[in-house]
Design a protein around this motif. Structure first.
Motif, short mmCIF file in Angstrom:
data_model
loop_
_atom_site.label_atom_id
_atom_site.label_comp_id
_atom_site.label_asym_id
_atom_site.label_seq_id
_atom_site.Cartn_x
_atom_site.Cartn_y
_atom_site.Cartn_z
N ALA A 17 0.83 -1.21 0.00
CA ALA A 17 0.00 0.00 0.00
C ALA A 17 0.87 1.26 0.00
CB ALA A 17 -0.93 0.00 1.21
N ILE A 18 1.91 1.25 0.80
CA ILE A 18 2.82 2.41 0.86
C ILE A 18 3.55 2.59 -0.46
CG2 ILE A 18 4.92 3.27 1.96
CD1 ILE A 18 3.83 2.03 4.60
N LEU A 19 3.99 1.48 -1.06
CA LEU A 19 4.68 1.57 -2.34
C LEU A 19 3.76 2.08 -3.45
CD1 LEU A 19 6.90 -1.66 -2.29
CD2 LEU A 19 7.64 0.73 -2.06
N ILE A 20 2.52 1.64 -3.45
CA ILE A 20 1.56 2.12 -4.45
C ILE A 20 1.35 3.62 -4.30
CG2 ILE A 20 -0.85 2.03 -5.18
CD1 ILE A 20 -0.78 -0.99 -4.52
N LEU A 21 1.14 4.07 -3.06
CA LEU A 21 0.93 5.49 -2.82
C LEU A 21 2.17 6.30 -3.20
CD1 LEU A 21 -0.96 7.68 -1.81
CD2 LEU A 21 -0.08 7.27 0.49
N ALA A 22 3.34 5.80 -2.82
CA ALA A 22 4.59 6.49 -3.18
C ALA A 22 4.75 6.53 -4.69
CB ALA A 22 5.78 5.79 -2.52
N GLY A 23 4.41 5.45 -5.38
CA GLY A 23 4.48 5.43 -6.84
C GLY A 23 3.55 6.46 -7.46
N GLY A 24 2.37 6.61 -6.89
CA GLY A 24 1.44 7.63 -7.39
C GLY A 24 1.99 9.03 -7.21
N ILE A 25 2.61 9.28 -6.06
CA ILE A 25 3.18 10.60 -5.79
C ILE A 25 4.36 10.87 -6.72
CG2 ILE A 25 4.41 11.98 -4.06
CD1 ILE A 25 2.63 10.55 -1.94
N VAL A 26 5.22 9.88 -6.88
CA VAL A 26 6.37 10.03 -7.78
C VAL A 26 5.89 10.22 -9.22
CG1 VAL A 26 8.35 8.81 -8.78
CG2 VAL A 26 8.00 8.80 -6.31
N GLY A 27 4.89 9.44 -9.62
CA GLY A 27 4.33 9.58 -10.97
C GLY A 27 3.73 10.95 -11.19
N TYR A 28 3.09 11.50 -10.19
CA TYR A 28 2.51 12.84 -10.29
C TYR A 28 3.61 13.87 -10.55
CZ TYR A 28 -0.04 17.06 -8.99
OH TYR A 28 -0.62 18.30 -8.99
N GLY A 29 4.70 13.74 -9.85
CA GLY A 29 5.81 14.67 -10.07
C GLY A 29 6.54 14.42 -11.38
N TYR A 30 6.70 13.16 -11.74
CA TYR A 30 7.44 12.80 -12.95
C TYR A 30 6.70 13.26 -14.21
CZ TYR A 30 9.71 9.94 -16.50
OH TYR A 30 10.38 9.52 -17.62
N LEU A 31 5.37 13.19 -14.18
CA LEU A 31 4.59 13.54 -15.37
C LEU A 31 4.34 15.04 -15.53
CD1 LEU A 31 1.93 10.67 -15.26
CD2 LEU A 31 3.91 10.87 -16.77
N GLU A 32 4.91 15.82 -14.64
CA GLU A 32 4.71 17.27 -14.72
C GLU A 32 5.27 17.81 -16.03
OE1 GLU A 32 5.49 21.30 -12.10
OE2 GLU A 32 6.51 19.46 -11.55
N GLY A 33 4.45 18.53 -16.75
CA GLY A 33 4.86 19.11 -18.02
C GLY A 33 4.77 18.15 -19.20
N GLN A 34 4.53 16.87 -18.94
CA GLN A 34 4.45 15.88 -20.03
C GLN A 34 3.01 15.58 -20.42
OE1 GLN A 34 6.74 12.41 -19.07
NE2 GLN A 34 8.48 13.59 -18.33
N VAL A 35 2.11 15.62 -19.45
CA VAL A 35 0.70 15.34 -19.72
C VAL A 35 -0.14 16.41 -19.03
CG1 VAL A 35 0.99 12.85 -19.96
CG2 VAL A 35 0.50 13.80 -17.74
N LEU A 36 -1.42 16.41 -19.33
CA LEU A 36 -2.34 17.37 -18.71
C LEU A 36 -2.37 17.18 -17.19
CD1 LEU A 36 -5.36 17.10 -21.16
CD2 LEU A 36 -3.74 18.98 -21.00
N ASP A 37 -2.59 18.28 -16.50
CA ASP A 37 -2.69 18.19 -15.04
C ASP A 37 -3.82 17.27 -14.61
OD1 ASP A 37 -0.53 19.82 -14.61
OD2 ASP A 37 -1.71 21.65 -14.32
N LEU A 38 -4.90 17.25 -15.37
CA LEU A 38 -6.03 16.38 -15.04
C LEU A 38 -5.61 14.92 -15.05
CD1 LEU A 38 -9.03 16.10 -14.44
CD2 LEU A 38 -9.44 16.00 -16.91
N VAL A 39 -4.79 14.52 -16.00
CA VAL A 39 -4.32 13.13 -16.07
C VAL A 39 -3.45 12.83 -14.86
CG1 VAL A 39 -2.89 11.52 -17.39
CG2 VAL A 39 -4.46 13.06 -18.58
N ARG A 40 -2.58 13.77 -14.49
CA ARG A 40 -1.73 13.57 -13.31
C ARG A 40 -2.56 13.40 -12.06
NH1 ARG A 40 1.35 18.60 -12.81
NH2 ARG A 40 2.43 17.56 -11.12
N ILE A 41 -3.60 14.22 -11.92
CA ILE A 41 -4.46 14.13 -10.73
C ILE A 41 -5.20 12.80 -10.71
CG2 ILE A 41 -6.51 15.13 -9.64
CD1 ILE A 41 -5.45 17.88 -10.59
#
Length: 125
Positions: free
Chosen positions: A17-41
């Motif tokens: 559960a912690i790894l999934i949440l951390a992956g989501g947070i990292v993915g949110y930061g990693y996708l900055e500027g690459q995809v729409l903010d809505l997709v990141r959210i």
């Protein structure tokens, strides 16, 4: 002994559960500027939802969600006041507040006048 056994079995689920949440947070930061903010959210919320689902499968997570369901049952039993009742009680509180304010002002003025007379600073209001 059984509680200790459950806690031992729950450790991998908590880690996942912690790894999934951390992956989501990292993915949110990693996708900055690459995809729409809505997709990141959406990705972040999906990861958080999946992490909650995995955490709910643990013994403590199950207890927590059971508690949340019980709270919702109790919330549904609450009788909420009508608009008119809310308006009336609000007006009563406002009127009482003004009345108490006037009484406190009058008492403060009277006691101030008495103290000034006693210590000889004059008697005018």
């Amino acid at each position: 002994m059984a509680a200790e056994n459950n806690a031992t079995r729950d450790i991998p689920l908590w880690i996942v559960a912690i790894l999934i949440l951390a992956g989501g947070i990292v993915g949110y930061g990693y996708l900055e500027g690459q995809v729409l903010d809505l997709v990141r959210i959406v990705v972040l919320l999906a990861a958080a939802g999946l992490a909650l689902f995995v955490a709910s499968r643990t013994s403590k997570g199950g207890e927590f969600f059971s508690y949340v369901r019980e709270v919702d049952v109790e919330r549904r039993k609450v009788v909420w006041p009508t608009r008119q009742e809310t308006l009336q009680t609000t007006l009563i509180v406002l009127v009482i507040t003004v009345i108490v304010g006037i009484i406190l002002f009058a008492m403060d003025t009277l006691f101030g006048w008495i103290v000034r007379r006693l210590i000889g600073l004059g008697g005018e209001l």
